[in-house]
Design an enzyme around this catalytic site. Sequence first.
Site, PDB file in Angstrom:
ATOM      1  N   GLU A   1       0.667  -1.251  -0.051  1.00 50.49           N
ATOM      2  CA  GLU A   1      -0.110   0.017  -0.031  1.00 50.49           C
ATOM      3  C   GLU A   1       0.885   1.266  -0.146  1.00 50.49           C
ATOM      4  OE1 GLU A   1      -3.982  -0.437   2.175  1.00 50.49           O
ATOM      5  OE2 GLU A   1      -2.543  -1.109   3.560  1.00 50.49           O
TER       6      GLU A   1
ATOM      7  N   CYS B   1      -6.513  -6.096  -3.879  1.00 51.59           N
ATOM      8  CA  CYS B   1      -7.902  -5.814  -3.101  1.00 51.59           C
ATOM      9  C   CYS B   1      -8.288  -4.417  -3.145  1.00 51.59           C
ATOM     10  CB  CYS B   1      -8.007  -6.503  -1.713  1.00 51.59           C
ATOM     11  SG  CYS B   1      -6.761  -5.627  -0.976  1.00 51.59           S
TER      12      CYS B   1
HETATM   13  C1  PEP Z   1      -6.589  -0.370  -0.051  1.00 50.37           C
HETATM   14  O1  PEP Z   1      -5.921   0.837   0.433  1.00 50.37           O
HETATM   15  O2  PEP Z   1      -6.580  -0.257  -1.281  1.00 50.37           O
HETATM   16  C2  PEP Z   1      -7.417  -1.090   0.776  1.00 50.37           C
HETATM   17  C3  PEP Z   1      -7.919  -2.233   0.072  1.00 50.37           C
HETATM   18  O3  PEP Z   1      -7.555  -0.819   2.024  1.00 50.37           O
HETATM   19  P1  PEP Z   1      -8.312   0.304   2.620  1.00 50.37           P
HETATM   20  O4  PEP Z   1      -9.378   0.743   1.535  1.00 50.37           O
HETATM   21  O5  PEP Z   1      -9.296  -0.566   3.617  1.00 50.37           O
HETATM   22  O6  PEP Z   1      -7.483   1.157   3.133  1.00 50.37           O
HETATM   23 MG    MG Z   2      -5.575   0.719   2.731  1.00 50.69          MG
END
Ligand code: PEP
Ligand code: MG
Length: 555
Positions: A445, A516
């Site tokens: 991320e 994801c």
């Molecule tokens: C993302 O950052 O793409 C992720 C799946 O986590 P979140 O959206 O919960 O920060």
């Molecule tokens: Mg995230």
Amino acid sequence: MDTRKRRERRLVSGIGVSGGCAAGPLFFLNRAEAESIDPEESLPASPAEEWERLAKALETVKEELGLLAERTQASVGEEEAGIFRIHAMLLEDEDLLDAFREEILRKGKSAEDALEAGVDRFSAILGALDDPYLAARTADLADLATQVRRALRGRSSSHGTALPYPCLLVAEDLSPSETILLDRTSLLGLVTLRGTPSSHTAILARAMGIPALVNVGSLDPLYDGETALLDAVAETLLLAPTEEEELAFLERVERERRIAREHEAYLHALGDRPAVTQSGRRILIYANIGDGSEVESALAGGAEGIGLLRSEFLYLGLGELPSEETLFHAYADVVLRMGDKRTVIRTLDAGADKQLPYLGLPQEENPALGMRAIRICLARREMFKTQLRAILRASALGRLAVMLPMIVSPAEVRACRELLDECMRELTAEGKVFDQNLEFGIMIETPAAALQARELAEQVDFFSVGTNDLLQYTLAADRQNPLLAQLCEENREPVLRLIGEAADAIHEKGGWIGVCGEMAADLRLTQRLLALGVDELSVAPPYLLSLRRRVTECE
Ligand code: PEP
Ligand code: MG
């Protein structure tokens, strides 16, 4: 009978974050206080009548709290349901009731004024006692007073779960904790004044298949209760439409529902056949969920696993840290229902826009760049170990994997691995069973993680790319800022390149890589992601079938 005057017809626009349209009355969440109050409303009737109004409102709120407690007990646990039971008991406190009686029967105040004066007086008494538990109840009282005020106006509680009627919900923005408490059965559509397509409100709306429009700017609270037509595709909200417009819209809604049903039937005809590309590559299609309540829709959409369980949603719905038992039962519920399909639990990703006030962390200038996710967990090791122990115990019941969010360095992964091993040793000593080979992965991320993918790949079994955050941190563009939505849309290339590098690194070590973040659901990118080597795509349940179909068309 609704005696409100019809408001002026108006068309407002925003950003549509999930498809579909919906018609219904608007309901402004947490906006009751901003409403202009009819001066007639605060003129007291006879003391007996005012007392009766207040007593009735108190009863209504107690009933709502009872319902909320039941729901919470069923979906989270007994301990958490207790919060609402205590709130209901507070409303039965004889000293508080005496204060109300005195204000109305002796001083001749209206129910609203008596409520305010009574709560103020009672709060002052509690606050003056040298007892932190009782002092903390003053915050509960303020919350309860808001709910009673709403009930006095003939509205339901602002708890969020109890939407008063099927409605288009309007909110400034919704925090994930508010979202988790929403009564999904009465939610026809969602309108937020702020927010962006990758905010958690938007993610949730998509997950629930609810038409939603974010970032509409401002909406006059006088439209509360007024009919509106929400078109998430045209990205508009028509306030106080004419009868003809409403009729034509409803016909369109019906027509679109019919087409959607036919489309679903067609997609379902694909059956349980795995997603295989034209060149014969097998791609895993997984679902993103927030809690056990979404497992059913994930399975109905043909999910072959859960690629992201956003475990923080459980923490957000509570007033204090959940116990190991609470967490274990929540994870066990999901794992057992997924059977032999893989469930990836992401460890607590709190902070930034998902604050847990009970952690008592200091306010930050830039929370998205501050203490969030794994940083909090490594600073609060006992809290983190509680979660890891619960995950490990649930791993004995099915096919679990654990995944760490917001990683920036190999040292962080090592520290987490050590804690996981420590938990394994403790559980072994306690005679508890768990999966000794629990799959261990991290989210990509941050650019730092992508750039160190080779070193990180040495330590883990898999990567899952959180494109929402990877995009935010790569472009230095706040994912919550609507002014930057276009910039993010137009600059995905650097993120795609980082994904390619991460994919090569993990494949060299024999691991797998998934995506994801929201980019996984963008069918325009599917071909590119697969070409980069992505093995798994994880999306909100409503997108599963169309993604599966898209994958079968790719090379
Ligand atoms: C993302 O950052 O793409 C992720 C799946 O986590 P979140 O959206 O919960 O920060
Ligand atoms: Mg995230």
